[in-house]
Design a protein around this motif. Structure first.
Motif, short mmCIF file in Angstrom:
data_model
loop_
_atom_site.label_atom_id
_atom_site.label_comp_id
_atom_site.label_asym_id
_atom_site.label_seq_id
_atom_site.Cartn_x
_atom_site.Cartn_y
_atom_site.Cartn_z
N ALA A 194 15.77 26.87 17.71
CA ALA A 194 16.39 25.54 17.72
C ALA A 194 17.61 25.50 16.80
CB ALA A 194 15.37 24.48 17.30
N LYS A 195 17.52 26.15 15.65
CA LYS A 195 18.64 26.19 14.71
C LYS A 195 19.82 26.95 15.30
CE LYS A 195 15.95 25.82 10.43
NZ LYS A 195 15.51 26.53 9.19
N ILE A 196 19.54 28.08 15.96
CA ILE A 196 20.60 28.87 16.58
C ILE A 196 21.29 28.06 17.67
CG2 ILE A 196 21.10 30.92 17.99
CD1 ILE A 196 18.80 32.34 16.53
N ALA A 197 20.49 27.38 18.50
CA ALA A 197 21.05 26.60 19.61
C ALA A 197 21.98 25.50 19.10
CB ALA A 197 19.91 25.99 20.43
N LYS A 198 21.57 24.81 18.06
CA LYS A 198 22.39 23.72 17.51
C LYS A 198 23.63 24.27 16.79
CE LYS A 198 18.79 20.21 16.97
NZ LYS A 198 17.79 20.89 17.81
N ARG A 199 23.44 25.33 16.02
CA ARG A 199 24.56 25.88 15.25
C ARG A 199 25.65 26.45 16.14
NH1 ARG A 199 22.73 30.96 12.50
NH2 ARG A 199 23.35 31.81 14.53
N ASP A 200 25.25 27.17 17.20
CA ASP A 200 26.22 27.84 18.07
C ASP A 200 26.51 27.08 19.36
OD1 ASP A 200 26.47 30.00 16.28
OD2 ASP A 200 24.66 30.94 17.08
N ASN A 201 25.90 25.89 19.50
CA ASN A 201 26.14 25.05 20.67
C ASN A 201 25.85 25.81 21.97
OD1 ASN A 201 26.83 22.67 21.99
ND2 ASN A 201 28.97 23.27 22.21
N VAL A 202 24.67 26.42 22.04
CA VAL A 202 24.25 27.16 23.23
C VAL A 202 22.94 26.60 23.73
CG1 VAL A 202 25.42 29.28 22.48
CG2 VAL A 202 23.01 28.92 21.88
N ILE A 203 22.59 26.99 24.95
CA ILE A 203 21.30 26.60 25.54
C ILE A 203 20.35 27.78 25.45
CG2 ILE A 203 20.13 25.90 27.66
CD1 ILE A 203 22.79 24.61 28.54
N ILE A 204 19.21 27.58 24.85
CA ILE A 204 18.17 28.61 24.79
C ILE A 204 16.97 28.11 25.58
CG2 ILE A 204 16.64 29.97 23.35
CD1 ILE A 204 18.69 29.89 21.14
N ILE A 205 16.65 28.81 26.65
CA ILE A 205 15.50 28.45 27.49
C ILE A 205 14.34 29.37 27.12
CG2 ILE A 205 14.62 28.29 29.85
CD1 ILE A 205 17.55 27.93 30.76
N LEU A 206 13.29 28.78 26.61
CA LEU A 206 12.09 29.52 26.20
C LEU A 206 10.98 29.23 27.19
CD1 LEU A 206 10.53 31.27 24.16
CD2 LEU A 206 10.04 29.17 22.88
N ILE A 207 10.53 30.25 27.90
CA ILE A 207 9.48 30.08 28.90
C ILE A 207 8.12 30.21 28.22
CG2 ILE A 207 8.46 31.02 31.01
CD1 ILE A 207 11.28 31.93 31.81
N ALA A 208 7.29 29.20 28.41
CA ALA A 208 5.93 29.21 27.88
C ALA A 208 4.99 28.74 28.98
CB ALA A 208 5.83 28.29 26.66
N HIS A 209 3.85 29.38 29.09
CA HIS A 209 2.92 29.05 30.18
C HIS A 209 1.91 27.99 29.74
CE1 HIS A 209 4.51 32.21 32.69
NE2 HIS A 209 4.41 33.06 31.69
N PRO A 210 1.42 27.20 30.69
CA PRO A 210 0.44 26.17 30.34
C PRO A 210 -0.95 26.76 30.16
CG PRO A 210 0.86 26.13 32.70
CD PRO A 210 1.80 27.15 32.11
N ARG A 211 -1.78 26.03 29.45
CA ARG A 211 -3.19 26.40 29.37
C ARG A 211 -3.82 26.22 30.75
NH1 ARG A 211 -2.47 23.06 24.80
NH2 ARG A 211 -2.63 24.20 22.83
N LYS A 212 -4.87 26.98 31.01
CA LYS A 212 -5.58 26.81 32.27
C LYS A 212 -6.30 25.48 32.23
CE LYS A 212 -6.19 31.70 33.27
NZ LYS A 212 -7.15 32.81 33.53
N ARG A 213 -6.12 24.71 33.30
CA ARG A 213 -6.71 23.37 33.32
C ARG A 213 -6.98 22.98 34.77
NH1 ARG A 213 -1.49 22.96 33.98
NH2 ARG A 213 -0.56 21.12 34.93
#
Length: 206
Positions: free
Chosen positions: A87-106
């Motif tokens: 989040a700090k890198i994205a704000k400092r360098d004005n870039v978009i960082i997409i972090l893929i995270a999977h959901p819990r099984k439900r």
């Protein structure tokens, strides 16, 4: 750990009993401190890509692979620190960082931000949370035209608006489009410019 091993040796008792005597769990006794170099290498690579190549969109697929660990409590701490650094890198360098995270099984039909596997700080620290999946049966019943996929905006700190975007998926090209028309999948991206794509649209024009 040293005290536990000493008790085991001096009194010839099991690890389980030794841990119980000094008030620690066996997982704590067995835990080896983890080298954080893996996360540091990832963040260093991201910063180098931004500085050297002018990358303004970074995709990390996926969080659990990048931060695999056996100790759940420590894993959550690492996830929080890693996402905070991104989040700090994205704000400092004005870039978009997409972090893929999977959901819990439900089994529930609805998706909440807390359903993401791992610490709640994964979504708490993100400015935007997107969920990509097949539409549920109840959602299909209310659509004027059924779609293959839905991109749901479940958190939007930038503009406040949350919504669902209807999408179509093409199995042959493995592409996603906002149009169900075959022409909706005929677009090219940077590395395809050397390939003959006559009649195709530029991705920026879509």
């Amino acid at each position: 750990r040293v005290a536990c091993e000493r008790i085991q040796k001096d009194f010839h008792i099991s690890e389980r009993r030794a841990c119980r005597l000094i008030g620690i769990s066996r997982s704590t006794k067995r835990y080896e401190p983890r080298d954080n170099s893996e996360e540091e290498k990832i963040t260093e690579t991201i910063q180098n890509a931004i500085a050297q190549y002018g990358c303004n969109v970074i995709v990390i697929d996926n969080l659990m692979t990048a931060l695999a660990d056996d100790l759940a409590s420590d894993l959550y701490r690492q996830q929080t620190q890693f996402v905070r650094t991104l989040a700090k890198i994205a704000k400092r360098d004005n870039v978009i960082i997409i972090l893929i995270a999977h959901p819990r099984k439900r089994s529930a039909d609805t998706f909440e931000n807390d359903d993401v596997a791992g610490t709640a700080n994964i979504t708490n620290l993100a400015d935007v949370v997107l969920q990509y999946s097949r539409p549920k049966n109840k959602e299909l019943e209310t659509m004027p035209e059924p779609c293959d996929r839905l991109l749901r905006v479940t958190k939007n700190r930038m503009f406040g608006k949350t919504d669902s975007i209807r999408l179509w998926f093409d199995e042959a090209s493995k592409r996603i489009s906002r149009s169900s028309s075959p022409s909706g999948f005929r677009w090219r991206i940077g590395w395809e410019k050397l390939v003959s794509t006559e009649g195709w649209e530029e991705a920026d024009d879509l």
